[in-house]
Design a protein around this motif. Structure first.
Motif, PDB file in Angstrom:
ATOM      1  N   GLN A 185      22.937  12.156 -21.125  1.00 44.99           N
ATOM      2  CA  GLN A 185      21.751  11.631 -21.786  1.00 44.99           C
ATOM      3  C   GLN A 185      20.684  12.718 -21.892  1.00 44.99           C
ATOM      4  OE1 GLN A 185      19.964   8.357 -19.757  1.00 44.99           O
ATOM      5  NE2 GLN A 185      18.874   7.620 -21.569  1.00 44.99           N
ATOM      6  N   GLY A 186      20.106  12.855 -23.076  1.00 43.17           N
ATOM      7  CA  GLY A 186      19.046  13.831 -23.280  1.00 43.17           C
ATOM      8  C   GLY A 186      19.531  15.247 -23.552  1.00 43.17           C
ATOM      9  N   LEU A 187      20.844  15.426 -23.608  1.00 41.27           N
ATOM     10  CA  LEU A 187      21.376  16.768 -23.872  1.00 41.27           C
ATOM     11  C   LEU A 187      21.001  17.215 -25.285  1.00 41.27           C
ATOM     12  CD1 LEU A 187      23.252  19.026 -22.703  1.00 41.27           C
ATOM     13  CD2 LEU A 187      25.122  17.928 -23.948  1.00 41.27           C
ATOM     14  N   GLU A 188      20.393  18.385 -25.403  1.00 41.11           N
ATOM     15  CA  GLU A 188      19.923  18.866 -26.702  1.00 41.11           C
ATOM     16  C   GLU A 188      20.866  19.860 -27.355  1.00 41.11           C
ATOM     17  OE1 GLU A 188      15.991  20.368 -26.198  1.00 41.11           O
ATOM     18  OE2 GLU A 188      15.118  18.397 -25.767  1.00 41.11           O
ATOM     19  N   SER A 189      21.676  20.556 -26.549  1.00 37.68           N
ATOM     20  CA  SER A 189      22.610  21.526 -27.118  1.00 37.68           C
ATOM     21  C   SER A 189      23.728  21.802 -26.129  1.00 37.68           C
ATOM     22  CB  SER A 189      21.890  22.831 -27.495  1.00 37.68           C
ATOM     23  OG  SER A 189      21.369  23.456 -26.326  1.00 37.68           O
ATOM     24  N   VAL A 190      24.843  22.301 -26.655  1.00 41.55           N
ATOM     25  CA  VAL A 190      25.992  22.673 -25.826  1.00 41.55           C
ATOM     26  C   VAL A 190      26.251  24.161 -26.041  1.00 41.55           C
ATOM     27  CG1 VAL A 190      28.422  22.251 -25.318  1.00 41.55           C
ATOM     28  CG2 VAL A 190      26.972  20.371 -26.126  1.00 41.55           C
ATOM     29  N   PRO A 191      26.209  24.973 -24.985  1.00 39.76           N
ATOM     30  CA  PRO A 191      26.406  26.421 -25.141  1.00 39.76           C
ATOM     31  C   PRO A 191      27.798  26.742 -25.679  1.00 39.76           C
ATOM     32  CG  PRO A 191      25.505  25.897 -22.977  1.00 39.76           C
ATOM     33  CD  PRO A 191      25.938  24.601 -23.589  1.00 39.76           C
ATOM     34  N   CYS A 192      27.870  27.727 -26.560  1.00 37.30           N
ATOM     35  CA  CYS A 192      29.165  28.224 -27.031  1.00 37.30           C
ATOM     36  C   CYS A 192      29.928  28.781 -25.838  1.00 37.30           C
ATOM     37  CB  CYS A 192      28.931  29.314 -28.080  1.00 37.30           C
ATOM     38  SG  CYS A 192      30.431  30.197 -28.577  1.00 37.30           S
ATOM     39  N   PRO A 193      31.240  28.582 -25.747  1.00 38.83           N
ATOM     40  CA  PRO A 193      32.020  29.116 -24.616  1.00 38.83           C
ATOM     41  C   PRO A 193      31.872  30.622 -24.426  1.00 38.83           C
ATOM     42  CG  PRO A 193      33.322  27.525 -25.842  1.00 38.83           C
ATOM     43  CD  PRO A 193      32.075  27.749 -26.644  1.00 38.83           C
TER      44      PRO A 193
ATOM     45  N   ALA B 161      24.570  28.213 -29.352  1.00 37.95           N
ATOM     46  CA  ALA B 161      24.803  26.843 -28.903  1.00 37.95           C
ATOM     47  C   ALA B 161      24.957  25.942 -30.115  1.00 37.95           C
ATOM     48  CB  ALA B 161      23.649  26.365 -28.019  1.00 37.95           C
ATOM     49  N   VAL B 162      25.483  24.746 -29.888  1.00 33.75           N
ATOM     50  CA  VAL B 162      25.688  23.791 -30.980  1.00 33.75           C
ATOM     51  C   VAL B 162      25.080  22.453 -30.606  1.00 33.75           C
ATOM     52  CG1 VAL B 162      27.800  24.906 -31.768  1.00 33.75           C
ATOM     53  CG2 VAL B 162      27.941  23.072 -30.098  1.00 33.75           C
ATOM     54  N   ASP B 163      24.806  21.651 -31.610  1.00 35.46           N
ATOM     55  CA  ASP B 163      24.308  20.298 -31.407  1.00 35.46           C
ATOM     56  C   ASP B 163      25.402  19.464 -30.724  1.00 35.46           C
ATOM     57  OD1 ASP B 163      23.893  17.350 -32.363  1.00 35.46           O
ATOM     58  OD2 ASP B 163      21.980  18.358 -32.760  1.00 35.46           O
ATOM     59  N   PRO B 164      25.045  18.607 -29.771  1.00 34.18           N
ATOM     60  CA  PRO B 164      26.056  17.778 -29.096  1.00 34.18           C
ATOM     61  C   PRO B 164      26.906  16.945 -30.050  1.00 34.18           C
ATOM     62  CG  PRO B 164      23.971  17.657 -27.929  1.00 34.18           C
ATOM     63  CD  PRO B 164      23.703  18.416 -29.197  1.00 34.18           C
ATOM     64  N   SER B 165      26.347  16.571 -31.194  1.00 37.10           N
ATOM     65  CA  SER B 165      27.105  15.752 -32.149  1.00 37.10           C
ATOM     66  C   SER B 165      28.242  16.524 -32.785  1.00 37.10           C
ATOM     67  CB  SER B 165      26.179  15.220 -33.247  1.00 37.10           C
ATOM     68  OG  SER B 165      25.597  16.280 -33.980  1.00 37.10           O
ATOM     69  N   LEU B 166      28.292  17.850 -32.557  1.00 41.75           N
ATOM     70  CA  LEU B 166      29.394  18.665 -33.067  1.00 41.75           C
ATOM     71  C   LEU B 166      30.465  18.906 -32.005  1.00 41.75           C
ATOM     72  CD1 LEU B 166      27.248  21.294 -35.006  1.00 41.75           C
ATOM     73  CD2 LEU B 166      28.646  19.486 -36.011  1.00 41.75           C
ATOM     74  N   VAL B 167      30.253  18.325 -30.826  1.00 38.19           N
ATOM     75  CA  VAL B 167      31.207  18.483 -29.725  1.00 38.19           C
ATOM     76  C   VAL B 167      31.673  17.132 -29.194  1.00 38.19           C
ATOM     77  CG1 VAL B 167      31.568  19.468 -27.422  1.00 38.19           C
ATOM     78  CG2 VAL B 167      30.119  20.671 -29.064  1.00 38.19           C
TER      79      VAL B 167
END
Length: 284
Positions: free
Chosen positions: A199-207, A212-218
């Motif tokens: 909850q509240g996650l704004e981005s996911v770091p590239c491996p 980084a990418v938007d959580p909706s892309l992961v």
């Protein structure tokens, strides 16, 4: 084929059998006015070898205007014969019949609601066989792309169940790498497909550690709707046959005589101890 059968009925029986075995699929069931159009059947094994030179629908969706999600399944050294072809015969229910282009190792079409463009393909490199499903859509229509590609991946995994013990890995290509035209995009583990988004996650770091990418892309849509976040809570749900009530943040038993018991006011950051105690008190 007609010359080999004494009656149309016998031929129709054979075609229906081939459809059921996943050897072909019917392209058209349309009618024009009062005139019925004879059905056309396609056999994926006999398609042209190369991707069509003109895939206008795919190429016009540049990444500057849309987002792209690619999920895949990779097998090492062994892939059962005909798996991709059989997958192609099962795609009709997931695709929009108004546009579909097929070739020997790929399919391009819109998803059934027309909001996302899909590309399904097989690639063989060295000892690895990859079957990927890619969706392109505007950010506001990204859920359609997700629904399209995950349903296709589910169909593929259903087919592979016919070979018990086959080993494969699932993955998600990094949208950041794709956007920057990297030759070898980084890969997120397929675990993201089955894990709730914090909850509240704004981005996911590239491996790779860069960008980084938007959580909706992961995370698929179904994993971005729950209040729960923690890996501990996810693990608890899987191990204790409970599900999360999205409206209250409470765990609910989903089977058994006590299916209506709710564990209220749960601290989702560390549920294991509290819920084990409350389940023991309630059930035994």
């Amino acid at each position: 084929m007609r010359k080999h059968f004494k009656s149309a009925e016998n031929m129709n029986i054979l075609i229906e059998l081939m459809e059921r075995l996943g050897l072909c699929y019917e392209v058209s069931r349309a009618t024009e006015g009062s005139v019925k159009i004879k059905p056309v059947y396609r056999f994926p094994w006999y398609l042209q070898d190369h991707k069509p030179n003109d895939l206008k629908a795919w190429e016009k969706h540049t990444l500057g205007e849309t987002e792209q999600i690619t999920i895949g399944l990779e097998m090492h050294k062994f892939c059962p014969t005909g798996v991709f072809e059989r997958l192609c015969t099962r795609l009709q229910s997931h695709l929009n019949s108004s546009y579909r282009q097929d070739w020997i190792d790929g399919v391009c079409s819109y998803c059934w609601d027309g909001n996302a463009l899909l590309l399904i393909k097989k690639e063989v490199k060295d000892d690895y066989i990859n079957i990927t499903a890619t969706g392109k859509a505007e950010m506001t229509k990204l859920d359609s792309a997700w629904n399209g590609i995950t349903s296709i991946l589910d169909e593929l995994k259903t087919i592979l169940k016919e070979w018990p013990g086959i080993v494969y890995d699932e993955y998600i290509m990094c949208a950041h790498c794709i956007k920057h035209n990297e030759d070898s995009p980084e890969l997120f583990t397929g675990d993201y497909l089955y894990t709730n988004c914090p909850q509240g996650l704004e981005s996911v770091p590239c491996p790779s550690g860069i960008g980084a990418v938007d959580p909706s892309l992961v995370y698929p849509p179904s994993k971005r709707e729950t209040k729960d976040c923690s890996p501990e809570a996810n693990e608890f749900q899987q191990g204790h046959n409970v599900t999360l009530d999205k409206s209250t943040g409470s765990f609910v038993l989903v089977t058994g005589d006590n299916a209506d018991i709710k564990i209220q006011d749960l601290k989702l950051s560390n549920p294991r101890e509290e819920v084990n105690d409350r389940l023991n008190d309630s059930l035994w």
